[in-house]
Each structure stands twice: as structure tokens, then as C-alpha cells.
Design a protein around this motif. Sequence first.
Motif, PDB file in Angstrom:
ATOM      1  N   ASN A   1       0.739  -1.046  -0.041  1.00 46.26           N
ATOM      2  CA  ASN A   1       0.053  -0.087   0.220  1.00 46.26           C
ATOM      3  C   ASN A   1       0.937   1.316  -0.049  1.00 46.26           C
ATOM      4  O   ASN A   1       2.043   1.292   0.763  1.00 46.26           O
ATOM      5  N   VAL A   2       0.433   2.306  -0.839  1.00 49.68           N
ATOM      6  CA  VAL A   2       1.118   3.720  -0.728  1.00 49.68           C
ATOM      7  C   VAL A   2       0.205   4.703  -0.592  1.00 49.68           C
ATOM      8  O   VAL A   2      -0.671   4.686  -1.255  1.00 49.68           O
ATOM      9  N   LYS A   3       0.546   5.376   0.435  1.00 47.13           N
ATOM     10  CA  LYS A   3      -0.387   6.724   1.094  1.00 47.13           C
ATOM     11  C   LYS A   3       0.272   7.883   0.673  1.00 47.13           C
ATOM     12  O   LYS A   3       1.401   8.033   1.175  1.00 47.13           O
ATOM     13  N   ALA A   4       0.043   8.735  -0.259  1.00 46.89           N
ATOM     14  CA  ALA A   4       0.562   9.889  -0.617  1.00 46.89           C
ATOM     15  C   ALA A   4      -0.321  11.077  -0.728  1.00 46.89           C
ATOM     16  O   ALA A   4      -0.313  11.883  -1.374  1.00 46.89           O
ATOM     17  N   TYR A   5      -1.011  11.146   0.542  1.00 47.18           N
ATOM     18  CA  TYR A   5      -1.993  12.339   0.405  1.00 47.18           C
ATOM     19  C   TYR A   5      -0.997  13.625   1.026  1.00 47.18           C
ATOM     20  O   TYR A   5      -0.572  13.325   1.879  1.00 47.18           O
ATOM     21  N   GLN A   6      -1.812  14.731   0.555  1.00 45.40           N
ATOM     22  CA  GLN A   6      -0.810  15.808   1.132  1.00 45.40           C
ATOM     23  C   GLN A   6      -0.980  16.101   2.647  1.00 45.40           C
ATOM     24  O   GLN A   6       0.081  16.441   3.196  1.00 45.40           O
ATOM     25  N   GLU A   7      -2.045  15.524   3.265  1.00 43.84           N
ATOM     26  CA  GLU A   7      -2.021  15.769   4.946  1.00 43.84           C
ATOM     27  C   GLU A   7      -1.232  14.876   5.555  1.00 43.84           C
ATOM     28  O   GLU A   7      -1.136  14.924   6.961  1.00 43.84           O
ATOM     29  N   PHE A   8      -0.827  13.800   5.016  1.00 43.01           N
ATOM     30  CA  PHE A   8      -0.155  12.740   5.747  1.00 43.01           C
ATOM     31  C   PHE A   8       1.267  12.749   5.227  1.00 43.01           C
ATOM     32  O   PHE A   8       1.759  13.338   4.027  1.00 43.01           O
ATOM     33  N   SER A   9       2.024  11.978   5.981  1.00 45.10           N
ATOM     34  CA  SER A   9       3.500  11.959   5.328  1.00 45.10           C
ATOM     35  C   SER A   9       3.439  10.736   4.297  1.00 45.10           C
ATOM     36  O   SER A   9       2.743   9.697   4.632  1.00 45.10           O
ATOM     37  N   THR A  10       4.174  10.725   3.245  1.00 42.27           N
ATOM     38  CA  THR A  10       4.312   9.580   2.214  1.00 42.27           C
ATOM     39  C   THR A  10       4.512   8.701   2.839  1.00 42.27           C
ATOM     40  O   THR A  10       5.538   8.346   3.800  1.00 42.27           O
ATOM     41  N   SER A  11       3.815   7.258   2.747  1.00 41.39           N
ATOM     42  CA  SER A  11       4.397   6.077   3.433  1.00 41.39           C
ATOM     43  C   SER A  11       4.019   4.836   2.573  1.00 41.39           C
ATOM     44  O   SER A  11       3.301   5.026   1.555  1.00 41.39           O
ATOM     45  N   VAL A  12       4.621   3.706   2.947  1.00 45.84           N
ATOM     46  CA  VAL A  12       4.428   2.595   2.263  1.00 45.84           C
ATOM     47  C   VAL A  12       4.418   1.251   3.115  1.00 45.84           C
ATOM     48  O   VAL A  12       5.176   1.309   4.081  1.00 45.84           O
ATOM     49  N   GLN A  13       3.143   0.501   3.147  1.00 44.21           N
ATOM     50  CA  GLN A  13       3.131  -0.684   3.917  1.00 44.21           C
ATOM     51  C   GLN A  13       2.971  -1.951   3.069  1.00 44.21           C
ATOM     52  O   GLN A  13       2.460  -2.070   2.051  1.00 44.21           O
ATOM     53  N   LEU A  14       4.006  -2.608   3.505  1.00 45.62           N
ATOM     54  CA  LEU A  14       4.196  -3.971   2.809  1.00 45.62           C
ATOM     55  C   LEU A  14       3.480  -5.251   3.263  1.00 45.62           C
ATOM     56  O   LEU A  14       3.496  -5.416   4.503  1.00 45.62           O
ATOM     57  N   ALA A  15       2.683  -5.777   2.305  1.00 44.98           N
ATOM     58  CA  ALA A  15       1.673  -6.739   2.878  1.00 44.98           C
ATOM     59  C   ALA A  15       2.378  -8.227   2.498  1.00 44.98           C
ATOM     60  O   ALA A  15       2.373  -9.114   3.309  1.00 44.98           O
ATOM     61  N   THR A  16       2.788  -8.489   1.192  1.00 46.78           N
ATOM     62  CA  THR A  16       3.637  -9.657   0.949  1.00 46.78           C
ATOM     63  C   THR A  16       4.962  -9.365   0.161  1.00 46.78           C
ATOM     64  O   THR A  16       5.050  -8.384  -0.528  1.00 46.78           O
ATOM     65  N   GLY A  17       5.831 -10.208   0.164  1.00 49.53           N
ATOM     66  CA  GLY A  17       6.915 -10.099  -0.608  1.00 49.53           C
ATOM     67  C   GLY A  17       7.978  -9.240  -0.082  1.00 49.53           C
ATOM     68  O   GLY A  17       8.136  -9.175   1.082  1.00 49.53           O
ATOM     69  N   LYS A  18       8.563  -8.491  -0.665  1.00 46.51           N
ATOM     70  CA  LYS A  18       9.768  -7.545  -0.596  1.00 46.51           C
ATOM     71  C   LYS A  18       9.968  -6.395  -1.658  1.00 46.51           C
ATOM     72  O   LYS A  18       9.557  -6.387  -2.752  1.00 46.51           O
ATOM     73  N   VAL A  19       9.915  -5.208  -1.014  1.00 44.91           N
ATOM     74  CA  VAL A  19      10.110  -4.129  -1.673  1.00 44.91           C
ATOM     75  C   VAL A  19      11.399  -3.204  -1.382  1.00 44.91           C
ATOM     76  O   VAL A  19      11.740  -3.124  -0.245  1.00 44.91           O
ATOM     77  N   ARG A  20      11.822  -2.362  -2.385  1.00 46.45           N
ATOM     78  CA  ARG A  20      12.897  -1.270  -2.128  1.00 46.45           C
ATOM     79  C   ARG A  20      12.533  -0.105  -1.886  1.00 46.45           C
ATOM     80  O   ARG A  20      11.569   0.397  -2.935  1.00 46.45           O
ATOM     81  N   VAL A  21      12.505   0.699  -0.921  1.00 45.94           N
ATOM     82  CA  VAL A  21      12.085   2.012  -1.029  1.00 45.94           C
ATOM     83  C   VAL A  21      13.365   3.169  -0.757  1.00 45.94           C
ATOM     84  O   VAL A  21      14.211   2.855   0.027  1.00 45.94           O
ATOM     85  N   TYR A  22      13.223   4.401  -1.452  1.00 44.71           N
ATOM     86  CA  TYR A  22      14.020   5.134  -1.655  1.00 44.71           C
ATOM     87  C   TYR A  22      13.823   6.708  -1.658  1.00 44.71           C
ATOM     88  O   TYR A  22      12.617   6.871  -2.332  1.00 44.71           O
TER      89      TYR A  22
END
Length: 349
Positions: free
Chosen positions: A213-234
Motif C-alpha cells: 500500500n502507498v499513501k501519498a495524500y498531502q495531509e499525511f507523510s508519504t508512506s509504504v506498507q508491505l503486505a507480501t514479498g519484498k520492496v525497496r524504498v528510497y
Amino acid sequence: MMKSYSKIEDLLFDHSFKSWVLDGEPAENLKWINWVNENETNGQLYAQARVILLSINDQGKVMKDAQQYSLFKKIEHTIEADSSKGFFTKEKKQTIWNQFWIRTAAILMVVLLASITFLAINHKDSEEKIEVAAAVIVKANPKGQKSKLYLPDGSIVYLNSESEITYQDNFGKDNRELQLKGEAFFEVKHDTALPFTVKSGDMVTVAVGTSFNVKAYQEFSTSVQLATGKVRVYNENREKEDLYLVPGEEVKLDKDVLSKGVFNPQEAYGWKNGVLSFNQMKFSEVKRLLERWYAVEITVQNSPKKDEKVSGEFKDASLENVLESLGYTMGFSYKIDRKKIALKFNANE
């Protein structure tokens, strides 16, 4: 009720569709957005008709009205004469996808030939370099609407309210890169040759085959939540300071700095299953969340000086039920007038 559109020409000569595409596909025009997302065939028709219209429009910027009209008549003649002149294959085994693209190729050939002829007549003494840019596809939801989308590579996107994804029409062939505004949950089709990349502000998430999941609304800090697998974030500004997530971990980008933590799945992406959930969230943020979720406008009277934090979880709940619960907890009454909601806090709060 929407007309039935089964061929590219149905869209090319529909004034409403042409205006929508050439005006930048405004998100408030739900008629066309809903039609495009209705099924895969509509999505294919839209993608190809859009390429043609934008190509014609680009030529229109340098052609006179009479020349534009002539170009459209040539296209119309090409479509009507396709069977008698043998431009298109009529084998029964041919797929709808191939038929669409054969039509598109023939129509674009008319556009290209007209363009080359025009340039040759008007620019004999100069060389012209023609570059064909990939068309940009936009999928967007207004407030109060959520949708499930199928990308060309087989990946699935659950797009939240007031959210938008943008990608090129060669997605899944040359690249799997898209941009996100708002919030979305991705179920990524496995493909090691073409990494799946989501850019949301300065945050970049890269996956091969996973769900997150990726949340990128202006009123929140941009965030990524991983459900399965693996991701790289930068952070795009500090790519070397990347982080890798395993299921149950999240990363937030705050003031240009990435930080890793854990999350509650229901709070993070329960929204795609109709669960409205917030835990110790500021009331001002809850107000914005309700406006987005139910497509309403909320005004507040006698607002407390302190931005109180509140928690709640509601499954497929009506706005009345949510306000009734919050009003009892926080001490406010409410009045609903269609899409306008008035909250009034008790004077002693």
C-alpha cells in the motif's frame, strides 16, 4: 445512459469523448471515467482512440481549419473503406485486440502521411525531426469513489478516493513505471526483467512481484506498507539511502528522511475492503478523511482549541452512523444537508 461503443470510430467521432480527452480528461467527468474502467475492452478502445486524437490534435496546432477537416475526412474514408480495400484481416481467429490495433495503425498512417505532406509543402528549406512520444494514461477517482483497476502487465491496483495513477501506454512492454497521487494498494505481477516502480512525490517504491500500500495524500507523510514479498524504498533525492521492507513493515518519508516501523494492516489498507479505520488520529485529519470517504463538505462550529486525537473502526458504515459514534465520544451534534455536514461542539468542550 451511455451509448454503446464497440469500435474506435465510435469514439473518434463522438464530440463528448473528443472534448474530454483534449481537455486533459478532467476527473470530474465521471461518465467517461466510469466507462473506461467498466471492462478491459473499453480500456483498450480508450487507449487507442486517445493516441489517435492526440496525434490529430498535435497536427491541428500547425494546420489550418480546412486542412484539419480534410484530415478527418480521410480518416473517416479509411475506416469506411477498410473491408473493400483489404487493409484489415478478417480471419475469424483474429483477436479483438489485434483488430483494434490494425485499425489504429491504418488511421495513424493517414495522420502521419498528412503530417509529412504538410511539412514538406511548408518547410522545403528546413529539415524536420518527428518524434513519436508515448501516450500518457491517467486513471483517477473523485471523492467518495474507489475502484479496482487492471494494468496492462496483469498487475491489479485498488485506487482509493481522490487518487490518481499515471503511466505510459507502453507500460508492461518497455517499463512498469507509474506515478501516484493519493492512495493505492498494488498487487504486482511477478516479472524480474521489468521491475514495478511507483513514484509518489519524492518517494520511490520498487518491486518485482509483491503487494503493498502507498499513501501519498498531502495531509499525511508519504508512506509504504508491505503486505507480501519484498520492496525497496528510497528518497529520490537520496537514492543511496534506500530501505528494504519485509511483510508487516512500513516506511515513512518525513522532512526528506526515511524511517522504518511496523503497522496495523486494518488501519493501513482495510479501506479497500470497506473498512474505515483510524487510531489516535487528529480530529482535523479525521474530518478530511470523512470528506474524502463520503464525498461531503464538513464545517465545524465551536471547534475545541486542542486538536483532539480520536480512534474508530467502521465496516461499510453510513456517514450518519460514523458521526453518531464520534459525536457521542467527542461531544458534538451534527446536521446533514445533502453533501454539506455541519458539526457543532458543545460550548463547554
